[in-house]
Design a protein around this motif. Structure first.
Motif, PDB file in Angstrom:
ATOM      1  N   PRO A  53       0.817  -1.207   0.000  1.00  0.00           N
ATOM      2  CA  PRO A  53       0.000   0.000   0.000  1.00  0.00           C
ATOM      3  C   PRO A  53       0.857   1.265   0.000  1.00  0.00           C
ATOM      4  N   PRO A  54       0.235   2.460  -0.067  1.00  0.00           N
ATOM      5  CA  PRO A  54       0.986   3.710  -0.217  1.00  0.00           C
ATOM      6  C   PRO A  54       2.059   4.010   0.826  1.00  0.00           C
ATOM      7  N   PRO A  55       1.838   3.783   2.118  1.00  0.00           N
ATOM      8  CA  PRO A  55       2.891   4.155   3.070  1.00  0.00           C
ATOM      9  C   PRO A  55       4.224   3.477   2.756  1.00  0.00           C
ATOM     10  N   SER A  56       5.291   4.235   2.800  1.00  0.00           N
ATOM     11  CA  SER A  56       6.614   3.690   2.489  1.00  0.00           C
ATOM     12  C   SER A  56       6.977   2.513   3.374  1.00  0.00           C
ATOM     13  N   SER A  57       6.558   2.585   4.637  1.00  0.00           N
ATOM     14  CA  SER A  57       6.892   1.520   5.574  1.00  0.00           C
ATOM     15  C   SER A  57       6.306   0.181   5.169  1.00  0.00           C
ATOM     16  N   GLU A  58       5.266   0.217   4.351  1.00  0.00           N
ATOM     17  CA  GLU A  58       4.599  -1.010   3.928  1.00  0.00           C
ATOM     18  C   GLU A  58       4.879  -1.360   2.465  1.00  0.00           C
ATOM     19  N   SER A  59       5.753  -0.584   1.820  1.00  0.00           N
ATOM     20  CA  SER A  59       6.060  -0.851   0.416  1.00  0.00           C
ATOM     21  C   SER A  59       7.551  -0.659   0.145  1.00  0.00           C
ATOM     22  N   TYR A  60       7.974   0.571  -0.139  1.00  0.00           N
ATOM     23  CA  TYR A  60       9.367   0.803  -0.539  1.00  0.00           C
ATOM     24  C   TYR A  60      10.378   0.551   0.580  1.00  0.00           C
ATOM     25  N   LEU A  61       9.913   0.512   1.819  1.00  0.00           N
ATOM     26  CA  LEU A  61      10.800   0.195   2.940  1.00  0.00           C
ATOM     27  C   LEU A  61      10.585  -1.214   3.469  1.00  0.00           C
ATOM     28  N   SER A  62       9.759  -1.991   2.790  1.00  0.00           N
ATOM     29  CA  SER A  62       9.478  -3.362   3.228  1.00  0.00           C
ATOM     30  C   SER A  62      10.490  -4.323   2.616  1.00  0.00           C
ATOM     31  N   ILE A  63      11.465  -4.720   3.399  1.00  0.00           N
ATOM     32  CA  ILE A  63      12.500  -5.626   2.908  1.00  0.00           C
ATOM     33  C   ILE A  63      11.919  -6.975   2.472  1.00  0.00           C
ATOM     34  N   PRO A  64      11.037  -7.590   3.234  1.00  0.00           N
ATOM     35  CA  PRO A  64      10.463  -8.867   2.778  1.00  0.00           C
ATOM     36  C   PRO A  64       9.750  -8.751   1.441  1.00  0.00           C
ATOM     37  N   ALA A  65       9.021  -7.629   1.234  1.00  0.00           N
ATOM     38  CA  ALA A  65       8.294  -7.457  -0.028  1.00  0.00           C
ATOM     39  C   ALA A  65       9.257  -7.333  -1.204  1.00  0.00           C
ATOM     40  N   ILE A  66      10.353  -6.636  -1.005  1.00  0.00           N
ATOM     41  CA  ILE A  66      11.320  -6.447  -2.092  1.00  0.00           C
ATOM     42  C   ILE A  66      12.044  -7.760  -2.406  1.00  0.00           C
ATOM     43  N   ILE A  67      12.431  -8.492  -1.384  1.00  0.00           N
ATOM     44  CA  ILE A  67      13.077  -9.791  -1.612  1.00  0.00           C
ATOM     45  C   ILE A  67      12.115 -10.734  -2.320  1.00  0.00           C
ATOM     46  N   ALA A  68      10.859 -10.739  -1.897  1.00  0.00           N
ATOM     47  CA  ALA A  68       9.857 -11.593  -2.543  1.00  0.00           C
ATOM     48  C   ALA A  68       9.693 -11.216  -4.012  1.00  0.00           C
ATOM     49  N   ALA A  69       9.754  -9.916  -4.309  1.00  0.00           N
ATOM     50  CA  ALA A  69       9.638  -9.459  -5.697  1.00  0.00           C
ATOM     51  C   ALA A  69      10.793  -9.996  -6.540  1.00  0.00           C
ATOM     52  N   CYS A  70      11.989 -10.056  -5.951  1.00  0.00           N
ATOM     53  CA  CYS A  70      13.133 -10.644  -6.666  1.00  0.00           C
ATOM     54  C   CYS A  70      12.900 -12.123  -6.942  1.00  0.00           C
ATOM     55  N   GLU A  71      12.389 -12.827  -5.952  1.00  0.00           N
ATOM     56  CA  GLU A  71      12.167 -14.260  -6.113  1.00  0.00           C
ATOM     57  C   GLU A  71      11.101 -14.547  -7.168  1.00  0.00           C
ATOM     58  N   VAL A  72      10.058 -13.732  -7.185  1.00  0.00           N
ATOM     59  CA  VAL A  72       8.971 -13.934  -8.142  1.00  0.00           C
ATOM     60  C   VAL A  72       9.422 -13.639  -9.577  1.00  0.00           C
ATOM     61  N   THR A  73      10.235 -12.588  -9.742  1.00  0.00           N
ATOM     62  CA  THR A  73      10.625 -12.150 -11.089  1.00  0.00           C
ATOM     63  C   THR A  73      11.939 -12.754 -11.573  1.00  0.00           C
ATOM     64  N   GLY A  74      12.715 -13.335 -10.665  1.00  0.00           N
ATOM     65  CA  GLY A  74      14.005 -13.891 -11.049  1.00  0.00           C
ATOM     66  C   GLY A  74      15.107 -12.864 -11.178  1.00  0.00           C
ATOM     67  N   ALA A  75      14.917 -11.687 -10.583  1.00  0.00           N
ATOM     68  CA  ALA A  75      15.970 -10.669 -10.610  1.00  0.00           C
ATOM     69  C   ALA A  75      17.175 -11.146  -9.812  1.00  0.00           C
ATOM     70  N   GLN A  76      18.366 -10.883 -10.331  1.00  0.00           N
ATOM     71  CA  GLN A  76      19.597 -11.346  -9.690  1.00  0.00           C
ATOM     72  C   GLN A  76      20.261 -10.286  -8.819  1.00  0.00           C
ATOM     73  N   ALA A  77      19.899  -9.041  -9.045  1.00  0.00           N
ATOM     74  CA  ALA A  77      20.540  -7.939  -8.335  1.00  0.00           C
ATOM     75  C   ALA A  77      19.519  -6.849  -8.047  1.00  0.00           C
ATOM     76  N   ILE A  78      19.840  -6.009  -7.062  1.00  0.00           N
ATOM     77  CA  ILE A  78      18.952  -4.917  -6.659  1.00  0.00           C
ATOM     78  C   ILE A  78      19.731  -3.611  -6.691  1.00  0.00           C
ATOM     79  N   HIS A  79      19.183  -2.629  -7.405  1.00  0.00           N
ATOM     80  CA  HIS A  79      19.738  -1.272  -7.356  1.00  0.00           C
ATOM     81  C   HIS A  79      18.832  -0.448  -6.456  1.00  0.00           C
ATOM     82  N   PRO A  80      19.408   0.188  -5.417  1.00  0.00           N
ATOM     83  CA  PRO A  80      18.555   0.882  -4.439  1.00  0.00           C
ATOM     84  C   PRO A  80      18.232   2.328  -4.779  1.00  0.00           C
TER      85      PRO A  80
END
Length: 449
Positions: A53-80
């Motif tokens: 959702p919109p709050p940063s704490s629940e999206s752009y600052l959510s480490i589990p959500a970002i890691i899960a996004a990598c796993e779902v898409t197959g991304a190998q690296a993260i640019h912050p």
């Protein structure tokens, strides 16, 4: 080289990374909150995924959500990008624990430089000049008052975990110390969960000079000159230029060498910026940002390099594509930060963009995620664009900036463009005779009297 990179950010910096990926033939993944479903970075990426959702704490600052996004898409690296999790050592550690690559420095280097006291101690050991101040944190008011008398007022009290101008208070006299000390501690606790502070001598008329460094993580590093970021409001930069109008070639070479040697000795990898106060020919270290800076385009303009591309290269294990002797300054560049804010009140002003036209022509670059019909959400930073101009010299760059500001159209919200129109009429801007206090004093004189 990576096949796919996830960009853990939004707005113009996410677009900036997506463009570099596309030129390198690397697929990009955009993450977004529900508020950013129609954002330009989502449209431009090869793939996109909603992470909350919109709050940063629940999206752009959510480490589990970002890691899960990598796993779902197959991304190998993260640019912050910058902001959000870009200087979060815990985030980097989680990335590494999941077998992914963080496009930036190590968790250790982020931790060292993220604590102002440890960073200062490290830089002193590496031979980098620092501002006179307390040795470590200041435990109580009595100690702070004693240090103030010893150093001589004015002094500045800073939160050790501070950043973005928060947790910083000036005590002009001994009478100001109690209020400044207690306020800095309270702001540090509220903003960063850490109320430790330290004290430094407060320089009277300094400029803010930062040195761009870049390392390969294997003991090799270069510097890419300096940026002058002295025009600031409440410790927030609004106007940046390179090279600095007050720095000589000899000073540039010497402080650049010191900074490059320092980061080489600690095997630093990727882009970093070592920030100084500069007064009367002396440099005083204040902090190191272990990420890409908002103002990196002015350095790219005068050196003809792509810092994001270089970040990706070294993160993948490739060597830097340039050596120190390859880096020569070409001309002058200026960046102004355009915010969706009222002027002169500087209150955030989100809303729907009813018309947008970016300036163009020789030596003009507009980094923005705006488009006509886009609704700027109220949840995030008010930065909506960066106008960067490049000329053969400072005079031409200023003329190009003045012309470009006249071409820029952003309707539907108020912006800080009028600030820069007003600054273009000021003699001190054209002569380069300003310091970190100039803008606030000018604003007070022109609009608050």
């Amino acid at each position: 080289m990576f096949d796919k990179i996830l960009i853990a950010n939004r707005g113009e910096i996410a677009l900036r990374v997506i463009r570099a990926c596309r030129e390198m033939g690397i697929a990009s993944v955009a993450v977004h909150s529900t508020a950013d479903a129609d954002a330009m970075h989502v449209r431009m990426a090869d793939e996109s995924i909603c992470i909350g959702p919109p709050p940063s704490s629940e999206s752009y600052l959510s480490i589990p959500a970002i890691i899960a996004a990598c796993e779902v898409t197959g991304a190998q690296a993260i640019h912050p990008g910058y902001g959000f999790l870009s200087e979060n050592a815990g985030f980097v550690q989680v990335i590494e624990d999941h077998g992914l690559t963080f496009i930036g420095p190590t968790a250790e280097h982020i931790r060292i430089m993220g604590d102002k006291i440890t960073a200062k101690e490290t830089m002193i050991d590496l031979g980098v000049p620092c501002v006179p101040g307390s040795e470590g944190g200041v435990p109580d008011l009595a100690t702070a008052q004693k240090l103030g008398e010893e150093m001589g007022y004015p002094v500045i009290i800073k939160a050790t975990a501070g950043g973005g101008g928060r947790g910083m208070k000036v005590a002009q006299t001994a009478a100001d110390m109690e209020s400044a000390f207690m306020t800095a501690r309270a702001e540090g606790k509220a903003a960063f969960g850490n109320d430790e502070v330290y004290i430094e001598k407060y320089l009277q008329r300094p400029r803010h000079i930062e040195i761009q460094v870049f390392g390969d993580g294997k003991g090799n590093a270069v510097h890419l000159g300096e940026r002058d970021c002295s025009l600031q409001r409440r410790h927030q930069k609004v106007f940046e230029e390179a090279p600095g109008p007050a720095i000589s070639a000899e000073e540039r070479a010497e402080i650049g060498r010191v900074c490059a040697d320092a980061v080489a000795r600690i095997n630093y990898i990727g882009a970093g910026t070592i920030e100084f106060l500069y007064e009367d020919g002396q440099f005083y270290f204040i902090e190191m940002n272990t990420r890409l800076q908002v103002e990196h385009p002015v350095t790219e303009a005068i050196f003809g390099v792509d810092l994001v591309r270089e970040q990706i290269r070294v993160a993948s294990g490739l060597p830097m594509s340039f050596a120190q002797d390859d880096l020569e300054i070409n001309g002058h560049a200026i960046e102004v930060r355009i915010n969706a804010e009222t002027f002169p009140g500087f209150a955030p002003h989100p809303g729907k963009i009813t018309a947008y036209h970016a300036p163009g022509g020789l030596g003009v670059r507009m980094d923005s995620a705006l488009y006509q019909g886009y609704s700027i959400p109220p949840y995030y930073d008010s930065l909506i664009g960066k106008l960067i101009v490049h000329g053969r010299d400072r005079r031409e760059a200023l003329a190009r900036l003045h012309r470009s500001l006249g071409e820029l159209i952003v309707d539907g919200v108020e912006t800080t463009v009028p600030l820069f129109h007003a600054l273009m009429a000021e003699k001190d801007i054209h002569t380069g005779e300003y310091n970190i206090h100039w803008l606030e004093r000018w604003l007070e004189r022109e609009f608050e009297s």
